[in-house]
Design a protein around this motif. Structure first.
Motif, PDB file in Angstrom:
ATOM      1  N   ILE A 144      48.041  12.075   6.713  1.00 60.34           N
ATOM      2  CA  ILE A 144      47.097  11.886   5.598  1.00 60.34           C
ATOM      3  C   ILE A 144      46.294  13.167   5.342  1.00 60.34           C
ATOM      4  O   ILE A 144      45.218  13.123   4.742  1.00 60.34           O
ATOM      5  N   GLY A 145      46.821  14.287   5.822  1.00 56.86           N
ATOM      6  CA  GLY A 145      46.194  15.572   5.473  1.00 56.86           C
ATOM      7  C   GLY A 145      44.977  15.925   6.298  1.00 56.86           C
ATOM      8  O   GLY A 145      44.117  16.683   5.844  1.00 56.86           O
ATOM      9  N   LEU A 146      44.901  15.396   7.535  1.00 55.24           N
ATOM     10  CA  LEU A 146      43.741  15.684   8.395  1.00 55.24           C
ATOM     11  C   LEU A 146      44.198  16.272   9.729  1.00 55.24           C
ATOM     12  O   LEU A 146      45.395  16.324  10.018  1.00 55.24           O
ATOM     13  N   ILE A 147      43.222  16.680  10.535  1.00 57.86           N
ATOM     14  CA  ILE A 147      43.524  17.170  11.884  1.00 57.86           C
ATOM     15  C   ILE A 147      43.115  16.081  12.888  1.00 57.86           C
ATOM     16  O   ILE A 147      42.283  15.224  12.574  1.00 57.86           O
ATOM     17  N   PRO A 148      43.663  16.141  14.116  1.00 58.35           N
ATOM     18  CA  PRO A 148      43.200  15.188  15.137  1.00 58.35           C
ATOM     19  C   PRO A 148      41.698  15.328  15.331  1.00 58.35           C
ATOM     20  O   PRO A 148      41.173  16.443  15.422  1.00 58.35           O
ATOM     21  N   ASP A 149      41.004  14.174  15.356  1.00 60.50           N
ATOM     22  CA  ASP A 149      39.547  14.232  15.564  1.00 60.50           C
ATOM     23  C   ASP A 149      39.168  13.288  16.684  1.00 60.50           C
ATOM     24  O   ASP A 149      40.027  12.781  17.399  1.00 60.50           O
ATOM     25  N   CYS A 150      37.863  13.093  16.836  1.00 54.79           N
ATOM     26  CA  CYS A 150      37.387  12.208  17.900  1.00 54.79           C
ATOM     27  C   CYS A 150      37.770  12.763  19.270  1.00 54.79           C
ATOM     28  O   CYS A 150      38.023  12.009  20.209  1.00 54.79           O
ATOM     29  N   GLY A 151      37.895  14.092  19.349  1.00 54.69           N
ATOM     30  CA  GLY A 151      38.241  14.732  20.619  1.00 54.69           C
ATOM     31  C   GLY A 151      39.723  15.034  20.776  1.00 54.69           C
ATOM     32  O   GLY A 151      40.128  15.618  21.785  1.00 54.69           O
ATOM     33  N   GLY A 152      40.528  14.669  19.791  1.00 55.84           N
ATOM     34  CA  GLY A 152      41.977  14.856  19.912  1.00 55.84           C
ATOM     35  C   GLY A 152      42.400  16.308  20.147  1.00 55.84           C
ATOM     36  O   GLY A 152      43.280  16.573  20.973  1.00 55.84           O
ATOM     37  N   THR A 153      41.764  17.252  19.455  1.00 55.41           N
ATOM     38  CA  THR A 153      42.189  18.654  19.618  1.00 55.41           C
ATOM     39  C   THR A 153      41.826  19.176  21.008  1.00 55.41           C
ATOM     40  O   THR A 153      42.433  20.116  21.512  1.00 55.41           O
ATOM     41  N   TRP A 154      40.822  18.576  21.620  1.00 55.85           N
ATOM     42  CA  TRP A 154      40.396  18.993  22.969  1.00 55.85           C
ATOM     43  C   TRP A 154      41.253  18.309  24.021  1.00 55.85           C
ATOM     44  O   TRP A 154      41.709  18.928  24.974  1.00 55.85           O
ATOM     45  N   LEU A 155      41.464  16.997  23.813  1.00 56.51           N
ATOM     46  CA  LEU A 155      42.155  16.210  24.834  1.00 56.51           C
ATOM     47  C   LEU A 155      43.648  16.517  24.913  1.00 56.51           C
ATOM     48  O   LEU A 155      44.188  16.698  26.002  1.00 56.51           O
ATOM     49  N   LEU A 156      44.308  16.551  23.754  1.00 56.59           N
ATOM     50  CA  LEU A 156      45.778  16.602  23.779  1.00 56.59           C
ATOM     51  C   LEU A 156      46.327  17.823  24.511  1.00 56.59           C
ATOM     52  O   LEU A 156      47.159  17.678  25.414  1.00 56.59           O
ATOM     53  N   PRO A 157      45.894  19.068  24.169  1.00 54.62           N
ATOM     54  CA  PRO A 157      46.469  20.200  24.903  1.00 54.62           C
ATOM     55  C   PRO A 157      46.116  20.188  26.382  1.00 54.62           C
ATOM     56  O   PRO A 157      46.892  20.653  27.206  1.00 54.62           O
ATOM     57  N   ARG A 158      44.963  19.621  26.730  1.00 53.26           N
ATOM     58  CA  ARG A 158      44.598  19.556  28.153  1.00 53.26           C
ATOM     59  C   ARG A 158      45.448  18.527  28.888  1.00 53.26           C
ATOM     60  O   ARG A 158      45.748  18.675  30.059  1.00 53.26           O
ATOM     61  N   LEU A 159      45.802  17.455  28.199  1.00 55.56           N
ATOM     62  CA  LEU A 159      46.572  16.398  28.865  1.00 55.56           C
ATOM     63  C   LEU A 159      48.060  16.738  28.957  1.00 55.56           C
ATOM     64  O   LEU A 159      48.687  16.477  29.976  1.00 55.56           O
ATOM     65  N   VAL A 160      48.612  17.312  27.891  1.00 59.53           N
ATOM     66  CA  VAL A 160      50.081  17.487  27.880  1.00 59.53           C
ATOM     67  C   VAL A 160      50.516  18.930  27.640  1.00 59.53           C
ATOM     68  O   VAL A 160      51.716  19.198  27.602  1.00 59.53           O
ATOM     69  N   GLY A 161      49.572  19.868  27.488  1.00 58.19           N
ATOM     70  CA  GLY A 161      49.943  21.259  27.195  1.00 58.19           C
ATOM     71  C   GLY A 161      50.091  21.477  25.695  1.00 58.19           C
ATOM     72  O   GLY A 161      50.295  20.539  24.920  1.00 58.19           O
ATOM     73  N   ARG A 162      49.999  22.748  25.288  1.00 57.19           N
ATOM     74  CA  ARG A 162      49.953  23.092  23.860  1.00 57.19           C
ATOM     75  C   ARG A 162      51.213  22.682  23.099  1.00 57.19           C
ATOM     76  O   ARG A 162      51.141  22.174  21.976  1.00 57.19           O
ATOM     77  N   ALA A 163      52.382  22.904  23.719  1.00 63.68           N
ATOM     78  CA  ALA A 163      53.636  22.659  22.994  1.00 63.68           C
ATOM     79  C   ALA A 163      53.757  21.187  22.599  1.00 63.68           C
ATOM     80  O   ALA A 163      54.013  20.852  21.435  1.00 63.68           O
TER      81      ALA A 163
END
Ligand code: LHQ
Length: 267
Positions: A144-163
């Motif tokens: 829908i044309g947005l970025i991950p929010d609610c902490g998504g940009t912080w959590l996701l790369p820390r949990l599973v790595g950038r790729a």
């Protein structure tokens, strides 16, 4: 009075909070976000609550922001002033995400179905994430044309790595619970029929543990993510020093030496 869309149950030391708008897959309205925050505040203030368990009613955990909410949905009238959805984050989601992350008790998510958008971010921000085998996680924002929010940009790369984080966020594809566990995004997958009981059993176990030490463990790990090794070692020593004066440390060591079950009470 507004409709109650967070069901609250007490199971011993466990406060169960159930998102309850199943007809809209538990999508968040402004009222629901406020009720959830109030329910978390109340759990934090209740001395008898030593663990929070968060789950959803019906076939979903949460489909994220309610896209039909007039506060968020862009007007189709070209003459209408555009809405600043950043304000929705500032006023509702950020306080909620911070509240979850600073609870004085552990928070377990039992993901009973799809968790999309902010629903996924909030689930993944919990301390332990258990999921039913038919559950899934969708980073729906890009669609829908947005970025991950609610902490998504912080959590996701820390949990599973950038790729993998970028793959999930850019493509917005459904990730099955088993794949989420294999990636290290969540901790455990359970048969759907067993999820509720298993999650309650884990929450009860946590509720019997030294609550203050558990909350400090989360805090120390979150802080360590932005510290170097040397600073993390020193931070551990400060927190350990404080815990070393606590009732629960005294009780835990005494119970071990006396070969009896401990009775923890710090919070
Ligand atoms: C919904 C929703 C929904 C309303 C299903 N809203 N009704 C923060 C701040 C500000 C702005 C924007 O965003 C954010 C953060 C975010 O969370 S952005 C991401 C928002 N979420 C989404 O984009 C997910 C939208 N939903 C879906 O993609 C699908 O519904 C999923 C994949 C979750 C489930 O698909 P299905 O199992 O096929 O179910 P369905 O699509 O048929 O939905 C069932 C009903 O729930 C349906 O209503 P109806 O009256 O037709 O039965 C949907 O309209 C409603 N629903 N999600 N987010």
């Amino acid at each position: 009075m507004s409709e109650q869309v967070i069901q609250i149950e007490q199971h011993g030391g466990v406060r169960l909070l159930r998102l309850n708008r199943p007809e809209a897959l538990n999508a968040f309205t402004t009222g629901m976000l406020g009720q959830l925050r109030q329910a978390l505040d109340a759990a934090a203030d209740d001395a008898g609550t030593r663990c929070v368990l968060l789950t959803g009613a019906g076939r979903a955990f949460s489909a994220g922001q309610d896209l039909a909410d007039p506060q968020v949905a862009p007007s189709r009238d070209p003459a209408a002033a555009p809405k600043d959805i950043g304000l929705m984050l500032e006023h509702h989601y950020i306080p909620l995400a911070l509240r979850l992350r600073s609870m004085p008790v552990p928070v377990v998510a039992a993901v009973n179905g799809v968790a999309a958008g902010a629903g996924a971010s909030l689930a993944l921000g919990c301390d332990l994430v258990l999921a039913g085998e038919s559950a899934s996680f969708i980073q729906a924002f890009s669609k829908i044309g947005l970025i991950p929010d609610c902490g998504g940009t912080w959590l996701l790369p820390r949990l599973v790595g950038r790729a993998k984080a970028l793959e999930m966020a850019l493509l917005g594809e459904k990730l099955k619970a088993a794949d989420a566990a294999a990636l290290g995004l969540i901790s455990r997958v359970l048969p759907d029929a067993e999820l509720a009981d298993a999650a309650l059993a884990v929450a009860r176990k946590l509720a019997g543990m030294p609550t203050r030490a558990l909350a400090e463990t989360r805090r120390a790990m979150d802080e360590a993510l932005r510290l170097d090794f040397d600073a993390a070692l020193r931070r551990e020593a400060v927190l350990q020093s404080q815990l070393g004066f606590s009732h629960d440390y005294l009780e835990g060591t005494a119970a071990f030496l006396d070969k009896r079950p401990p009775e923890f009470k710090d919070r």
